[in-house]
Design a protein around this motif. Structure first.
Motif, PDB file in Angstrom:
ATOM      1  N   ILE A 137       0.848  -1.191   0.000  1.00  0.00           N
ATOM      2  CA  ILE A 137       0.000   0.000   0.000  1.00  0.00           C
ATOM      3  C   ILE A 137       0.878   1.234   0.000  1.00  0.00           C
ATOM      4  N   GLY A 138       0.510   2.235  -0.823  1.00  0.00           N
ATOM      5  CA  GLY A 138       1.272   3.476  -0.901  1.00  0.00           C
ATOM      6  C   GLY A 138       0.371   4.682  -0.926  1.00  0.00           C
ATOM      7  N   ASN A 139       0.924   5.811  -1.352  1.00  0.00           N
ATOM      8  CA  ASN A 139       0.193   7.079  -1.386  1.00  0.00           C
ATOM      9  C   ASN A 139      -0.677   7.189  -2.629  1.00  0.00           C
ATOM     10  N   GLY A 140      -1.761   7.947  -2.498  1.00  0.00           N
ATOM     11  CA  GLY A 140      -2.502   8.403  -3.659  1.00  0.00           C
ATOM     12  C   GLY A 140      -3.502   7.421  -4.230  1.00  0.00           C
ATOM     13  N   VAL A 141      -3.680   7.519  -5.535  1.00  0.00           N
ATOM     14  CA  VAL A 141      -4.709   6.768  -6.255  1.00  0.00           C
ATOM     15  C   VAL A 141      -4.167   5.400  -6.646  1.00  0.00           C
ATOM     16  N   PRO A 142      -4.903   4.323  -6.333  1.00  0.00           N
ATOM     17  CA  PRO A 142      -4.429   2.991  -6.736  1.00  0.00           C
ATOM     18  C   PRO A 142      -4.554   2.787  -8.230  1.00  0.00           C
ATOM     19  N   GLY A 143      -3.564   2.099  -8.809  1.00  0.00           N
ATOM     20  CA  GLY A 143      -3.597   1.770 -10.225  1.00  0.00           C
ATOM     21  C   GLY A 143      -3.834   0.287 -10.423  1.00  0.00           C
TER      22      GLY A 143
END
Length: 405
Positions: A137-143
């Motif tokens: 899991i990371g920052n921002g919008v998932p791709g």
């Protein structure tokens, strides 16, 4: 990047788009404990050398000021956290089922080459490959996610500039819940070690509700995604306002579904993330307003009023540390958080509610995606109030005795 939890090995390729702010014969990135195997600048081979926790890059030809250029760094190793005597541990920490990278003020340089300073914000896209059955899991919008040969690649994109310490990754066994809130993705990740009905899960479920309330105080939510991540790890006794998706140590939820910490970290999305610090000495602008948001949330929920929260701490506070310049060893002290919040309330009383709450919205709107200083805020407050507030800020931010109130 590609991370193997079994071995602890991380391999990565970082592509950095930059612009020279002076003529450059060479330049440095912060990169701690990892080794670069290949570096190119605009497609041409460059030489590189480690200098402590920095990577020194010498391009084939000098770069003129104002010139945009692209650096590609291939690197690998077993990342380690940084242990600063004054500031604590930050950065990459290995776990039984994965790892996480988290910390303030130093973190990013332990897992990718970066200018690890809040004044140099950048957008970020992350592609993290981990074994199948492991979440990243990371920052921002998932791709989109891709799976091949027993490995899964998770992608995340933060298209609003962020300070480097606000970048994070959490790798391991998580229940990842993806939904939509006000047309934007909401991603909540809870460790599988915690039950679905845990206090942490119940607190995280109120993320959208808290963000919506804070919009009424601070203006439109500044990012393209919402969410939160909980870490079930005794080494994390704190929460951090990682951009668009705060990370919380489970210690906050052991006594109940504490939503005040959610209000604090979400308030940072306006005060600290969207509007970031130019220098760490101005950290009260982050923590004072986030603590004040806790007080606002308490009053909103029918708990202590803001005035009661102020009175409770004003009566018996140690005033010896000035929050306007606390020094490295007191960067995360009560002076920064609590006295910072008291400063905000003293300002409210001096300005009056109408002008004060207008400032709470205009400040993040006028400085969105930028960096600021205490002097910038004082100027904005004086403009919004039409008053000379020099004595007030001198007492509350820089004095070492009890301010008059």
């Amino acid at each position: 990047m590609r991370y193997d939890p079994a071995s602890g090995e991380l391999g990565g390729t970082a592509t950095i788009s930059a612009t020279a702010t002076q003529d450059l014969a060479r330049f440095n990135f912060d990169l701690a404990r990892l080794k670069a195997s290949k570096v190119t600048v605009d497609g041409q081979a460059a030489t590189s050398a480690a200098d402590g926790d920095e990577l020194v890059v010498t391009p084939a030809a000098g770069i003129r000021t104002g010139t945009a250029f692209t650096v590609v760094v291939d690197y690998s190793g077993k990342p380690e956290a940084l242990n600063n005597e004054a500031l604590g541990v930050g950065g990459w920490l290995r776990t039984k089922d994965g790892a996480f990278a988290l910390g303030q003020p130093e973190s990013a340089s332990t897992w990718f080459p970066v200018n690890d300073h809040p004044s140099d914000k950048a957008t970020l896209a992350l592609s993290m490959t981990v074994p199948d059955g492991t979440e990243a899991i990371g920052n921002g919008v998932p791709g989109p996610r891709e799976t091949a040969g027993g490995w899964t690649t998770w992608t995340w994109k933060e298209q609003k500039p962020l300070a480097s310490y606000l970048a994070f990754v959490a790798i391991g066994q998580y229940r990842v819940q993806t939904s939509t809130h006000k047309g934007k993705p909401m991603v909540i990740a809870i460790p599988e070690s915690l039950p679905p009905t845990s206090n942490a899960a119940r607190a995280m479920a109120r993320t959208g509700e808290v963000a919506d309330y804070l919009e009424t105080q601070f203006g439109p939510y500044p990012f393209d995604a919402y969410g939160g991540v909980v870490l079930d790890d005794d080494r994390v006794g704190y929460a951090l306002e990682t951009q668009s998706r705060p990370v919380y140590g489970n210690t906050f939820f052991k006594g109940g579904a504490d939503v005040s910490v959610v209000a604090h970290e979400l308030a940072h999305q306006w005060y600290g993330d969207s509007v970031a610090l130019d220098r760490w000495q101005h950290i009260w602008l982050n923590e004072g307003f986030a603590t004040y948001a806790e007080w606002l949330w308490s009053e909103h929920e029918g708990g202590r009023t803001v005035q009661q929260s102020f009175d409770r701490v004003y009566a018996a506070f140690d005033w010896s540390t000035p929050p306007g310049d606390p020094g490295a060893k007191r960067l995360f002290s009560d002076a920064v958080y609590i006295r910072g919040a008291m400063t905000v309330h003293a300002l409210r009383k001096a300005m009056g509610d109408k002008a004060f709450f207008a400032l709470l919205k205009s400040w993040p709107a006028d400085n969105r995606d930028g960096t600021v200083t205490t002097e910038d805020f004082i100027a904005a407050a004086e403009k919004a109030s039409g008053k000379d507030l020099g004595d007030l800020f001198e007492q509350w931010l820089f004095g070492k005795t009890r301010p008059t109130y």
